[in-house]
Design an enzyme around this catalytic site. Structure first.
Site, PDB file in Angstrom:
ATOM      1  N   ARG A 206      16.063  24.209   0.714  1.00 35.38           N
ATOM      2  CA  ARG A 206      16.532  22.955   0.098  1.00 35.38           C
ATOM      3  C   ARG A 206      17.899  22.538   0.640  1.00 35.38           C
ATOM      4  O   ARG A 206      18.293  21.389   0.510  1.00 35.38           O
ATOM      5  CB  ARG A 206      16.627  23.091  -1.429  1.00 35.38           C
TER       6      ARG A 206
ATOM      7  N   ASP B  21      22.298  18.187  -7.951  1.00 34.77           N
ATOM      8  CA  ASP B  21      21.560  19.279  -8.575  1.00 34.77           C
ATOM      9  C   ASP B  21      22.481  20.157  -9.409  1.00 34.77           C
ATOM     10  O   ASP B  21      23.681  20.249  -9.138  1.00 34.77           O
ATOM     11  CB  ASP B  21      20.929  20.180  -7.499  1.00 34.77           C
TER      12      ASP B  21
ATOM     13  N   GLU C 144       9.894  53.055  -5.319  1.00 30.87           N
ATOM     14  CA  GLU C 144      11.212  53.341  -5.918  1.00 30.87           C
ATOM     15  C   GLU C 144      12.340  52.714  -5.120  1.00 30.87           C
ATOM     16  O   GLU C 144      13.506  52.789  -5.495  1.00 30.87           O
ATOM     17  CB  GLU C 144      11.446  54.853  -6.013  1.00 30.87           C
TER      18      GLU C 144
ATOM     19  N   PRO D 282      17.618  45.114  -6.718  1.00 27.73           N
ATOM     20  CA  PRO D 282      18.268  44.824  -7.999  1.00 27.73           C
ATOM     21  C   PRO D 282      19.717  45.281  -8.017  1.00 27.73           C
ATOM     22  O   PRO D 282      20.484  44.906  -8.909  1.00 27.73           O
ATOM     23  CB  PRO D 282      17.421  45.607  -9.022  1.00 27.73           C
TER      24      PRO D 282
HETATM   25  N1  SAM Z   1      14.354  52.035  -8.213  1.00 26.69           N
HETATM   26  C1  SAM Z   1      14.976  50.779  -7.894  1.00 26.69           C
HETATM   27  C2  SAM Z   1      16.196  50.572  -8.779  1.00 26.69           C
HETATM   28  O1  SAM Z   1      16.077  50.790  -9.967  1.00 26.69           O
HETATM   29  O2  SAM Z   1      17.257  50.122  -8.273  1.00 26.69           O
HETATM   30  C3  SAM Z   1      14.008  49.608  -8.100  1.00 26.69           C
HETATM   31  C4  SAM Z   1      12.939  49.542  -7.093  1.00 26.69           C
HETATM   32  S1  SAM Z   1      11.887  48.136  -7.363  1.00 26.69           S
HETATM   33  C5  SAM Z   1      10.612  48.797  -8.344  1.00 26.69           C
HETATM   34  C6  SAM Z   1      11.104  47.918  -5.801  1.00 26.69           C
HETATM   35  C7  SAM Z   1      11.701  46.824  -4.921  1.00 26.69           C
HETATM   36  O3  SAM Z   1      11.637  45.580  -5.580  1.00 26.69           O
HETATM   37  C8  SAM Z   1      13.145  46.995  -4.554  1.00 26.69           C
HETATM   38  O4  SAM Z   1      13.316  47.880  -3.470  1.00 26.69           O
HETATM   39  C9  SAM Z   1      13.555  45.579  -4.200  1.00 26.69           C
HETATM   40  O5  SAM Z   1      13.217  45.259  -2.864  1.00 26.69           O
HETATM   41  C10 SAM Z   1      12.691  44.749  -5.129  1.00 26.69           C
HETATM   42  N2  SAM Z   1      13.420  44.263  -6.316  1.00 26.69           N
HETATM   43  C11 SAM Z   1      13.278  44.690  -7.575  1.00 26.69           C
HETATM   44  N3  SAM Z   1      14.062  44.023  -8.423  1.00 26.69           N
HETATM   45  C12 SAM Z   1      14.736  43.119  -7.679  1.00 26.69           C
HETATM   46  C13 SAM Z   1      15.718  42.128  -7.992  1.00 26.69           C
HETATM   47  N4  SAM Z   1      16.164  41.950  -9.226  1.00 26.69           N
HETATM   48  N5  SAM Z   1      16.191  41.374  -6.976  1.00 26.69           N
HETATM   49  C14 SAM Z   1      15.760  41.554  -5.711  1.00 26.69           C
HETATM   50  N6  SAM Z   1      14.831  42.487  -5.365  1.00 26.69           N
HETATM   51  C15 SAM Z   1      14.329  43.254  -6.336  1.00 26.69           C
END
Ligand code: SAM
Length: 240
Positions: A151, A166, A113, A86
């Site tokens: 795609r 698109d 996490e 994220p």
């Molecule tokens: N503690 C982290 C933070 O707040 O930045 C979030 C960890 S999340 C619960 C677990 C995993 O989900 C991350 O390591 C990532 O690989 C994936 N993930 C969660 N949200 C994402 C997003 N918006 N885009 C891409 N991957 C995501």
């Protein structure tokens, strides 16, 4: 193109790879996707990939060791190593086109996490987010990347469904689409689409793409590739 997905939930991703457009692209040899079980790079008999965080607090953190071994084993020398996170730059159409230009992508799916920070420093080329919200893991994000990137690969989307029109391709949304029946619950298909006049249909689609963008995503217009005719149509749509 080759994509490798590193995850602790291979089964989650594998079912997705067998179906629809991505499944067909793989069957046709236009895309190769390998799903790598991160746990096979753990070193203990419980195949542990997580541990408690330094500094305390709740949750678990993905250990660096399995990730470093996995990446060094599966990523080719020219691979683009992408950590789904994220905290990454947000995925958009421009990024999708760029990713489709890499011969090999390695998509790293975090859980818990997140991943020990040193993994990012040592073996990650970029972090990529699919939006400003937090998923439980990177697998859904990796599937978004695989589907959008596939795609863009030559021959994956049929000519009839060209990706050129698109949404986002020219910085605009797509024009509206209709199919049979001609009338449903009092709503008629726009007359021009039945006319057989290709120039008139093209002009209508151009205007409706501009209208859709103006009404639904006016923020896109500032970055869109517009010519004088587009600007004239937009001024008329705005009633100027
Ligand atoms: N503690 C982290 C933070 O707040 O930045 C979030 C960890 S999340 C619960 C677990 C995993 O989900 C991350 O390591 C990532 O690989 C994936 N993930 C969660 N949200 C994402 C997003 N918006 N885009 C891409 N991957 C995501």
């Amino acid at each position: 193109m080759q994509i490798k997905i590193v995850t602790i939930f291979p089964e989650l991703v594998e079912s997705f790879l067998g179906a629809s457009l991505v499944g067909k692209a793989i069957a046709a040899g236009k895309l190769a996707v390998e799903v790598v079980d991160l746990r096979s790079f753990a070193r203990d008999r419980h195949r542990t990939v997580d541990d408690v965080p330094y500094g305390g607090g709740g949750g678990m953190v993905m250990k660096a060791g399995p990730w470093l071994r996995a990446l060094r084993s599966v990523a080719g020398p020219d691979a683009r190593r992408v950590l789904l996170s994220p905290q990454g730059a947000r995925l958009d159409e421009r990024k999708v086109v760029e990713l489709a230009g890499w011969g090999e992508l390695v998509l790293m799916c975090g859980r818990y996490e997140g991943v020990d920070e040193r993994v990012r420093d040592l073996v990650v080329d970029e972090e990529l987010s699919i939006g400003d919200y937090v998923l439980a893991g990177g697998e859904v994000a990796a599937m978004v990347v695989v589907e959008t990137v596939s795609r863009q690969l030559p021959g994956v989307v049929g000519l009839g469904d060209s990706v050129e029109n698109d949404s986002f391709r020219r910085g605009l949304l797509d024009y509206p689409h209709f199919t049979r029946p001609r009338e449903i619950e009092g709503r008629e298909v726009p007359e021009v689409l039945l006319s057989g006049d290709h120039a008139a249909v093209a002009a209508w689609r151009r205007r409706e793409a501009l209208r859709a963008t103006l009404e639904k995503r006016p923020d896109l217009l500032a970055g869109a590739a517009l010519d004088d005719e587009d600007r004239r149509i937009l001024a008329a749509l705005r009633g100027e």
